[in-house]
Enzyme design. Structure first.
Site, PDB file in Angstrom:
ATOM      1  CB  THR A   1      31.361  44.093  51.678  1.00  0.00           C
ATOM      2  OG1 THR A   1      31.370  43.345  50.466  1.00  0.00           O
ATOM      3  CG2 THR A   1      32.689  44.782  51.869  1.00  0.00           C
TER       4      THR A   1
ATOM      5  CE  LYS B   1      27.158  45.234  50.354  1.00  0.00           C
ATOM      6  NZ  LYS B   1      27.719  44.538  49.182  1.00  0.00           N
TER       7      LYS B   1
ATOM      8  CE  LYS C   1      29.179  34.478  51.956  1.00  0.00           C
ATOM      9  NZ  LYS C   1      29.944  35.625  52.429  1.00  0.00           N
ATOM     10  NE  ARG C   2      31.654  34.897  41.293  1.00  0.00           N
ATOM     11  CZ  ARG C   2      32.161  35.326  40.135  1.00  0.00           C
ATOM     12  NH1 ARG C   2      31.858  36.538  39.703  1.00  0.00           N
ATOM     13  NH2 ARG C   2      32.925  34.548  39.414  1.00  0.00           N
TER      14      ARG C   2
ATOM     15  CE  LYS D   1      33.627  34.402  48.231  1.00  0.00           C
ATOM     16  NZ  LYS D   1      33.766  35.607  49.075  1.00  0.00           N
TER      17      LYS D   1
ATOM     18  CG  HIS E   1      40.783  43.813  47.669  1.00  0.00           C
ATOM     19  ND1 HIS E   1      39.766  44.464  48.330  1.00  0.00           N
ATOM     20  CD2 HIS E   1      41.442  44.756  46.982  1.00  0.00           C
ATOM     21  CE1 HIS E   1      39.812  45.749  48.036  1.00  0.00           C
ATOM     22  NE2 HIS E   1      40.825  45.956  47.217  1.00  0.00           N
TER      23      HIS E   1
HETATM   24  C1  26W Z   1      42.710  38.024  38.686  1.00  0.00           C
HETATM   25  C2  26W Z   1      41.632  37.211  39.280  1.00  0.00           C
HETATM   26  C3  26W Z   1      41.080  37.879  40.488  1.00  0.00           C
HETATM   27  C4  26W Z   1      39.951  38.668  40.376  1.00  0.00           C
HETATM   28  C5  26W Z   1      39.441  39.298  41.484  1.00  0.00           C
HETATM   29  C6  26W Z   1      41.683  37.704  41.712  1.00  0.00           C
HETATM   30  C7  26W Z   1      41.173  38.327  42.825  1.00  0.00           C
HETATM   31  C8  26W Z   1      40.057  39.132  42.703  1.00  0.00           C
HETATM   32  C9  26W Z   1      39.492  39.859  43.900  1.00  0.00           C
HETATM   33  C10 26W Z   1      40.610  40.349  44.786  1.00  0.00           C
HETATM   34  C11 26W Z   1      38.527  39.004  44.625  1.00  0.00           C
HETATM   35  C12 26W Z   1      37.678  39.774  45.592  1.00  0.00           C
HETATM   36  O1  26W Z   1      36.680  40.360  45.217  1.00  0.00           O
HETATM   37  N1  26W Z   1      38.053  39.766  46.871  1.00  0.00           N
HETATM   38  C13 26W Z   1      37.152  40.242  47.896  1.00  0.00           C
HETATM   39  O2  26W Z   1      37.367  41.616  48.139  1.00  0.00           O
HETATM   40  C14 26W Z   1      36.401  42.118  49.043  1.00  0.00           C
HETATM   41  C15 26W Z   1      36.607  43.616  49.147  1.00  0.00           C
HETATM   42  O3  26W Z   1      37.767  43.895  49.868  1.00  0.00           O
HETATM   43  C16 26W Z   1      36.498  41.427  50.388  1.00  0.00           C
HETATM   44  O4  26W Z   1      35.463  41.893  51.210  1.00  0.00           O
HETATM   45  C17 26W Z   1      36.373  39.922  50.211  1.00  0.00           C
HETATM   46  O5  26W Z   1      36.625  39.279  51.447  1.00  0.00           O
HETATM   47  C18 26W Z   1      37.352  39.433  49.166  1.00  0.00           C
HETATM   48  O6  26W Z   1      37.133  38.060  48.889  1.00  0.00           O
END
Ligand code: 26W
Length: 808
Positions: free
Chosen positions: A653, A657, A545-546, A551, A356
């Site tokens: 995503t 929406k 978004k975060r 971003k 992701h």
């Molecule tokens: C370990 C720290 C950590 C925590 C969460 C690293 C990475 C993440 C996730 C992978 C971050 C995340 O939510 N990524 C998002 O995933 C969505 C679903 O596929 C995508 O639509 C977003 O573009 C992506 O930023």
């Protein structure tokens, strides 16, 4: 199909719950009791269908999907479950007749915020679709006591408060202590020979008990019910009596507290690894309990693990559950007694991995010593996987040292989780076309050349029933009328029929009316909860978004400042009323992100207090952006900001929406915006900025943001204004961040390179907004062509191309 539930049946059932579970009658109840009683009624309905579903799956020996994710951002469930079970009208009627407003009861429910952002919400949407498509599936995660923090803004700054969701939210959970598992940490290994075989014995480990708490998941238009299994951690001993008796009360409870901290809190980091040992404990606790539970259920039905991979597929949501691979190997070898080779075949064919993110700081790496100490047997297995994989790589690439290093599982004292997933799984997928190409050609290039068939794409999707039909009832009614039925709920491509109405003036006006009503409703909500009156005559231009540098919320801010300065210079100019809305949580330790929140709030204060801006320019930071707030906001939005540096956003995503709710996108060619552009064309969205390959090329040739700063007077003035700040609040560090290398790479995400193009895109957008017929026609095209972003489509692709399971 379900038995029909009337309003009166529902009332009876609710009364029954009040009496039996709480010992009260209708005269004593408040909204909280009402919510809980309603939840219990629906929970019973789902439990009933759930048992039938499980029986059918077992009888038919169907292959099952196990979706493992450290995050499930479920949001609220009462309305969702009632909707999917086909009893929403009955429930609403019952609530009303019992003297309450349904909306008030739904508002009582806390969000189950067991996730950070996109990855967690995706897991929740996919559970809905897997169930709706009749796929036998179980989601697994941790039952965090505290979900994603509640955000308050105090003096313009983010303050984090604990999110104690379970007091109310546990109405949906069924604890199953009878199905507990034991998870072992630490200890030592002893090797023993038995009948010529070497056995590894794990000794003097400490034990944590995993208790499943199950949440039932109802699908839409089906009796199929799946489960989300959330693990709770508990100590095997309530109290060390010996210590307690000798007066050491605190130490006596220590072990217990240690165990319970494992599921105490969700890590609030997103796209940034922290490397804390508690996080590793969470990950292993999670996968060990999950694999043991899966294996136990498999053995109950088949009596052997030989066919485990034929009957089970484990999908891992990013690398966070990677330890399933060595854990499954451990069970197959140490408990079932299979050889390495047989165990490896089973494991490899049972696991698939979704990536992701391509951000280097988000790709998980764990210190070898941490794993050795905490999980000695798992370390041995990882080490062996690493050695065997390295031999394959060396043979394929003729001992190319650079490639050996890049593809290594264990290297330089670290374990690289993504490489372990690639070595130990049958599929690796990206989450949008562009993202998958970047994985294939860049991040995992060498692995992809070795096993190209392993690398697949599944573009993300969203639960369109939640995000369109349920959230935007006005639009839902219009769609049913124009497409002739509610078919689009199960066949999202039905939405394409709306394309034919794009130039129909009457339809355009009705769409505009729906949007206006939604804006009014949202403005009321914001007035009530934030005390702010939004200008509903302004364009609702939204970025939620975060908060992350890639971003580029800061780019949005820069454009707003430019626009504000222009208005200050020419107070009498024509100015199309504009309301900029932000919503974003920052990871608590992410300094730059928190500074950007502070900047947005101080800019908002300056602008909203400035008489020149009255009824023309407004900026609002919405506190505590979360699933339930998004459900109110999406239907009211007119412009969707999707402006990440090209190549950085895996998919997005939120973008989907907004599109489904008729907002127009201002965005870069990044993530799923690319697929959006494929169906919309240049004329139905506002694209701008460098493309992913151009970003890479500019970086290769040496990017210097100062050239843009010197050359563009508008940009120069904006950045100086950020440095000098607002209302006495300066932002020197943000300024330095963009222009100088003192804090690492200057302008790493190339805001300055895209600034002019972005301002131009906003100008083009505002121009079209002044032509309502054109705007509404584009909006209709957006809704019409959004069907490809339904999660049902994504899940069907996983089922066909990765899981190899049948679906509706
Ligand atoms: C370990 C720290 C950590 C925590 C969460 C690293 C990475 C993440 C996730 C992978 C971050 C995340 O939510 N990524 C998002 O995933 C969505 C679903 O596929 C995508 O639509 C977003 O573009 C992506 O930023």
């Amino acid at each position: 199909m379900h038995q029909v539930y009337t309003k009166n049946d529902m009332k009876e059932a609710i009364r029954g719950k009040l009496r039996l579970n709480y010992g009260i009658t209708e005269t004593d109840i408040n909204e909280e009791y009402m919510f809980k009683a309603c939840a219990l009624v629906l929970r019973d309905m789902m439990a009933f269908h759930g048992a039938e579903t499980r029986e059918k799956v077992q009888r038919n020996h169907e292959r099952q999907v196990h979706y493992l994710s450290l995050e499930f951002l479920m949001g609220r469930s009462l309305m969702k479950n009632a909707y999917n079970l086909g009893v929403l009208d009955a429930l609403n009627g019952a609530i009303e007749e019992m003297g309450f407003q349904p909306a008030d009861i739904f508002e009582m429910e806390p969000d189950a915020g067991l996730g950070n952002g996109g990855l967690g919400r995706l897991a929740a949407c996919y559970l809905d679709s897997m169930t709706t498509l009749d796929i036998p599936a179980t989601g697994y995660s941790l039952c965090y006591e505290l979900g994603i923090f509640k955000q308050r803004i105090v003096d313009g700054q983010q303050v984090e408060l604990p999110d104690d969701w379970k007091t109310m939210g546990d109405a949906w959970l069924i604890p199953k202590p009878e199905e507990r598992e034991e998870v072992h940490f630490g200890g030592h290994l002893r090797e023993v020979w038995n009948n010529g075989h070497l056995h590894v014995v794990h000794e003097d480990y400490s034990t944590v008990i995993a208790i499943p708490c199950d949440m039932q998941i109802a699908g839409y238009g089906t009796d199929h019910v799946n489960t989300l299994r959330l693990w709770d951690a508990k100590s095997p001993r309530t109290l060390d009596m010996a210590l307690f008796s000798s007066g050491q009360y605190v130490r006596a409870t220590e072990e217990q507290t240690m165990a319970q901290t494992i599921t105490k809190i969700l890590y609030p980091n997103d796209e940034h690894i922290e490397g804390k040992s508690l996080r590793l404990k969470q990950q292993y606790f999670f996968v060990s309990a999950t694999v043991q539970s899966m294996v136990r259920k498999h053995l109950e039905v088949y009596g052997t693990l030989k066919n485990f991979h034929e009957k089970n597929i484990i999908q891992i949501n990013d690398t966070h559950p990677t330890l399933v691979i060595p854990e499954l190997m451990r069970i197959l070898m140490d408990d079932a007694g299979y050889s390495w080779d047989i165990s490896w075949e089973i494991t490899k064919n049972a696991v698939a991995y979704t990536n992701h993110t391509v951000l280097a700081e988000a790709l998980e790496r764990w210190p070898q010593v941490l794993i050795q100490r905490l999980l000695p047997r798992i370390w041995q297995i990882i080490d062996e996987i690493s050695k065997r994989y390295q031999r394959k790589v060396e043979a394929f690439y003729h001992h190319n040292d650079a490639i050996t290093e890049k593809m290594a599982v264990v290297w330089g004292g670290e374990v690289r989780m993504a490489n372990l997933c690639i070595a130990g799984g049958s599929a690796v997928n990206g989450v949008s076309g562009l993202h998958t190409e970047i994985l294939r050609n860049d991040v995992f290039r060498e692995a992809c050349q070795m096993t190209p068939a392993k690398f697949k794409n599944v573009t993300n999707g969203i639960d369109h029933r939640r995000w369109l039909a349920q959230s935007n009832v006005g639009l839902d009614a219009l769609i049913r009328e124009l497409t002739g039925s509610n078919q689009y709920l199960l066949n999202p491509n039905e939405l394409l029929k709306l394309d034919a109405y794009a130039n129909d003036t009457a339809v355009q006006e009705r769409l505009a009316k729906i949007k206006r009503d939604n804006k009014d409703a949202f403005a009321h909500y914001v007035k009530r909860t934030h005390g702010i009156m939004l200008n509903t005559d302004g364009i609702f231009d939204v970025q939620v978004k975060r908060l992350h540098e890639y971003k580029r919320q800061l780019l949005n801010v820069m454009q707003i400042i430019a626009s504000y300065q222009q208005l200050r210079d020419n107070p009498n100019m024509d100015f199309v009323p504009h309301v900029y809305l932000f919503g974003a949580k920052a990871a608590p330790g992410y300094k730059v992100a928190k500074d950007i929140i502070r900047l947005i709030n101080s800019l908002a204060k300056q602008i909203n207090d400035d008489p020149v801006c009255k009824d023309r320019l407004q900026v609002v930071f919405l506190e505590n952006y979360c699933v339930s707030l998004a459900e109110k906001l999406m239907p009211a939005s007119e412009v969707s900001q999707q402006i990440s540096t090209a190549g950085k956003e895996a998919s997005g995503t939120g973008n989907m929406k907004f599109m489904m709710n008729g907002a127009l996108t201002v965005g870069t060619l990044d993530g799923a915006n690319v697929e959006m552009h494929d169906v919309l064309g240049d004329e139905n969205m506002f694209l701008f900025g460098l493309h992913a390959d151009e970003v890479a090329e500019v970086k290769r040739n040496g990017y210097d943001p100062n050239l843009f700063y010197q050359r563009d007077p508008v940009l120069h003035r904006v950045l100086d204004q950020i440095r000098d700040g607002f209302g006495g609040m300066r932002y020197d560090e943000l300024y330095e961040h963009l222009l100088h290398t003192r804090y690492g790479t200057a302008d790493e995400y190339m805001l300055l390179a895209d600034f002019a193009a972005y301002c131009d895109a906003e100008r083009r957008m505002v121009e079209v907004y002044q032509n309502p017929a054109k705007w509404n026609s584009i909006s209709l095209h957006n809704i019409a062509r959004s069907g490809i972003f339904a999660a049902d489509r994504s899940v069907a692709e996983y089922a066909d191309n990765i899981w190899h399971v049948t679906h509706k």
